[in-house]
Design an enzyme around this catalytic site. Sequence first.
Site, PDB file in Angstrom:
ATOM      1  N   SER A  13       0.799  -1.221   0.000  1.00 11.84           N
ATOM      2  CA  SER A  13       0.000   0.000   0.000  1.00 11.84           C
ATOM      3  C   SER A  13       0.832   1.272   0.000  1.00 11.84           C
ATOM      4  O   SER A  13       0.429   2.290  -0.554  1.00 11.84           O
ATOM      5  CB  SER A  13      -0.942   0.012   1.211  1.00 11.84           C
ATOM      6  N   THR A  14       2.007   1.239   0.629  1.00 10.35           N
ATOM      7  CA  THR A  14       2.854   2.431   0.703  1.00 10.35           C
ATOM      8  C   THR A  14       4.289   2.066   0.369  1.00 10.35           C
ATOM      9  O   THR A  14       4.675   0.895   0.388  1.00 10.35           O
ATOM     10  CB  THR A  14       2.825   3.055   2.111  1.00 10.35           C
TER      11      THR A  14
END
Length: 203
Positions: A13-14
């Site tokens: 996600s990041t």
Amino acid sequence: MQETTVYGYVRVSTKEQKEDRQMIALREFMVPQEHIYMDKLSGKDFNRPQYRKLLKRLCPGSTLVIKSIDRLGRNYTEILDQWRVITREKQADIVVLDMPLLDTRSKGEDLTGRFVSDLVLQILSYVAQVERDNIRQRQAEGIAAAKARGVKFGRKRMVVPDEFPALRKNYLAGKISARKAAQKLGVAHSTFLKWNRIYSKEQ
């Protein structure tokens, strides 16, 4: 017999999250390094550069391998749509390593992997939707109960300090800037200007 081309997809996600576990799982499945595509983006939709590139590479007989279904995405409605694109339009197979039932490769003449996988994915989609509905209902019930107890929601309105009128007067007279006045009051520049507008309307 044509050799099956195997691809892998990894998503975190990041940029701070690590993809190590997913990469190890794909390598153990013998996915070639050059066939692994990775996005460091949220799974809220499928508008991801590497995923779009991967989708173009998939063709009849190829196989897509992912570690878990949530690496493909978070929205089960969109996952179902992409599942259909990959297995029907592209005529490729999908293998989800953490869930052996989500493996569309044929397992026999009477019951194919594709049928079982489609069925399991439909069930997962239904369960996910029910859980989302239950969460929304619990939230609504919790808010209603809190309001009944007199709980106020939203940000607490800031009390205008007693020093504001004098500083505002100096500000309007050009003796002090709005930013300096805000600093003296210990509030944001925008807050001072907002109070000034409200005060002007009330005069």
